[in-house]
Write a protein that holds these residues in place. Structure first.
Motif, PDB file in Angstrom:
ATOM      1  N   ARG A  88      -5.446   7.357   0.360  1.00 58.85           N
ATOM      2  CA  ARG A  88      -4.082   6.886   0.783  1.00 58.85           C
ATOM      3  C   ARG A  88      -3.869   5.479   0.502  1.00 58.85           C
ATOM      4  O   ARG A  88      -4.708   4.557   0.830  1.00 58.85           O
ATOM      5  CB  ARG A  88      -3.734   7.318   1.948  1.00 58.85           C
ATOM      6  CG  ARG A  88      -3.743   8.778   2.497  1.00 58.85           C
ATOM      7  CD  ARG A  88      -3.101   9.596   1.538  1.00 58.85           C
ATOM      8  NE  ARG A  88      -1.675   9.394   1.533  1.00 58.85           N
ATOM      9  CZ  ARG A  88      -0.651  10.067   2.222  1.00 58.85           C
ATOM     10  NH1 ARG A  88      -0.960  10.752   2.966  1.00 58.85           N
ATOM     11  NH2 ARG A  88       0.670   9.420   1.982  1.00 58.85           N
ATOM     12  N   ALA A  89      -2.678   4.997   0.519  1.00 59.59           N
ATOM     13  CA  ALA A  89      -2.279   3.652   0.417  1.00 59.59           C
ATOM     14  C   ALA A  89      -0.916   3.680   1.260  1.00 59.59           C
ATOM     15  O   ALA A  89       0.207   4.533   1.033  1.00 59.59           O
ATOM     16  CB  ALA A  89      -2.064   3.094  -1.066  1.00 59.59           C
ATOM     17  N   TYR A  90      -0.695   2.568   1.977  1.00 63.06           N
ATOM     18  CA  TYR A  90       0.356   2.416   2.818  1.00 63.06           C
ATOM     19  C   TYR A  90       0.900   1.018   2.756  1.00 63.06           C
ATOM     20  O   TYR A  90       0.508   0.151   2.814  1.00 63.06           O
ATOM     21  CB  TYR A  90      -0.148   2.644   4.479  1.00 63.06           C
ATOM     22  CG  TYR A  90       1.044   2.095   5.535  1.00 63.06           C
ATOM     23  CD1 TYR A  90       2.326   2.765   5.332  1.00 63.06           C
ATOM     24  CD2 TYR A  90       0.926   0.994   6.266  1.00 63.06           C
ATOM     25  CE1 TYR A  90       3.283   2.263   6.209  1.00 63.06           C
ATOM     26  CE2 TYR A  90       1.827   0.601   7.076  1.00 63.06           C
ATOM     27  CZ  TYR A  90       3.141   1.109   7.048  1.00 63.06           C
ATOM     28  OH  TYR A  90       3.983   0.761   7.955  1.00 63.06           O
ATOM     29  N   ARG A  91       2.166   0.972   2.181  1.00 64.58           N
ATOM     30  CA  ARG A  91       2.863  -0.214   2.086  1.00 64.58           C
ATOM     31  C   ARG A  91       3.717  -0.498   3.474  1.00 64.58           C
ATOM     32  O   ARG A  91       4.573   0.264   3.922  1.00 64.58           O
ATOM     33  CB  ARG A  91       4.000  -0.016   0.922  1.00 64.58           C
ATOM     34  CG  ARG A  91       3.336  -0.128  -0.374  1.00 64.58           C
ATOM     35  CD  ARG A  91       4.520   0.255  -1.363  1.00 64.58           C
ATOM     36  NE  ARG A  91       4.023   0.062  -2.795  1.00 64.58           N
ATOM     37  CZ  ARG A  91       4.496   0.342  -3.790  1.00 64.58           C
ATOM     38  NH1 ARG A  91       5.832   0.847  -3.786  1.00 64.58           N
ATOM     39  NH2 ARG A  91       4.028   0.054  -5.074  1.00 64.58           N
ATOM     40  N   LYS A  92       3.565  -1.522   4.184  1.00 67.37           N
ATOM     41  CA  LYS A  92       3.994  -1.761   5.383  1.00 67.37           C
ATOM     42  C   LYS A  92       5.442  -1.856   5.415  1.00 67.37           C
ATOM     43  O   LYS A  92       6.206  -2.325   4.555  1.00 67.37           O
ATOM     44  CB  LYS A  92       3.457  -3.383   5.614  1.00 67.37           C
ATOM     45  CG  LYS A  92       3.763  -4.016   7.081  1.00 67.37           C
ATOM     46  CD  LYS A  92       3.324  -5.206   7.162  1.00 67.37           C
ATOM     47  CE  LYS A  92       3.602  -5.872   8.678  1.00 67.37           C
ATOM     48  NZ  LYS A  92       3.032  -7.304   8.542  1.00 67.37           N
ATOM     49  N   ILE A  93       5.956  -1.152   6.447  1.00 70.44           N
ATOM     50  CA  ILE A  93       7.537  -0.812   6.569  1.00 70.44           C
ATOM     51  C   ILE A  93       8.253  -2.006   7.112  1.00 70.44           C
ATOM     52  O   ILE A  93       9.160  -2.354   6.777  1.00 70.44           O
ATOM     53  CB  ILE A  93       7.770   0.460   7.343  1.00 70.44           C
ATOM     54  CG1 ILE A  93       7.079   1.401   6.383  1.00 70.44           C
ATOM     55  CG2 ILE A  93       8.935   0.610   7.713  1.00 70.44           C
ATOM     56  CD1 ILE A  93       7.011   2.792   7.333  1.00 70.44           C
TER      57      ILE A  93
END
Length: 261
Positions: free
Chosen positions: A110-115
């Motif tokens: 998984r990759a998460y782009r900071k919201i």
């Protein structure tokens, strides 16, 4: 599950490639010396969370040099690895503050782009795009929700992650020393209100003149602090019990009384 948080120091005089190799060595060490199943690194440790003027030059593609070194480290150690975050250069869009999670096989799962971008119309808030997706990952016997640093100030994000099945939160950060009291307060609040573990990993050192708080922390679903680091480079290792989440939610079922969504 045994988890290790690596509160790495970001020294502007240390070359980025050297810090990548050092971080990889520390990842492998957690498995060899402490039997860790999960290892967590901080936010933007390759560049420094406040080194805004370096973001454009230091940006890398998702599968760039940090990805390569961290994938190899995860596979070599056989651990789940939250590799902190990088300045991601999207070839078709803006920069992003992007977290990377690898499986024990070295696969990017998984990759998460900071919201929520910090800066109040300066710095990260104008240099980077905002992520739009809530991200969870199943690692061993726990479902983790992902957040990054400033996200801690927005409880609705974490409630959304709980609705998506999260039992614990992984929060890499580059939190400034002058707001350390907020760091401790917010990590414990997110744990208590969501009856979930919080593993919040910060950096040591100084980024572009901004002294870092350090004080990485692990909080259990009842809000008790299981471990907390000091301000310097340090590693925390803790045991996480999935049954503790279920037991807390069963014995004090506050989440069932929610009225507003």
């Amino acid at each position: 599950m045994r988890a290790s948080l690596i509160q790495i120091a970001v020294d502007p005089d240390e070359p980025v490639n050297s810090r990548r190799r050092r971080a990889a060595s520390l990842v492998r060490e957690q498995r060899e010396r402490h039997g860790a199943d999960l290892v967590v690194l901080p936010e933007l440790w390759p560049t420094g969370a406040f080194a805004y003027t370096s973001f454009v030059d230091e940006a890398e593609p998702l599968e760039g040099p940090t990805y390569e070194v961290m994938a190899e480290a995860a596979a070599g150690a056989g651990v789940w690895l939250h590799a902190g975050s990088i300045v991601e250069r999207d070839p078709e869009g803006p920069l992003y503050n992007t977290s990377l999670v690898f499986s024990p096989d070295g696969e990017l799962v998984r990759a998460y782009r900071k919201i929520h971008r910090f800066g109040f119309d300066t710095g990260e808030a104008v240099l980077m795009g905002a992520g739009e997706e809530l991200v969870t990952v199943r690692a061993a016997d726990l479902t983790f929700g992902l957040g990054t640093c400033y996200d801690l100030r927005f409880p609705e994000l974490f409630r959304g992650l709980v609705d998506a099945g999260a039992q614990a939160f992984l929060v890499p950060a580059g939190w400034p020393a002058r707001r350390r009291d907020h760091w401790t307060l917010l990590t414990r609040a997110r744990a208590v209100e969501n009856q979930a573990y919080v593993l919040a990993c910060g950096t040591a050192g100084t980024h572009a003149g901004m002294e870092q708080a350090g004080h990485s922390i692990v909080v259990d679903p009842w809000g008790e602090v299981l471990a907390e680091a000091g301000p310097a480079e340090e590693v925390l290792t803790v045991e996480l019990d999935p049954a503790r989440v279920a037991k807390t939610r069963e014995q004090f079922p506050a989440l069932k009384d929610r009225r507003l969504r």
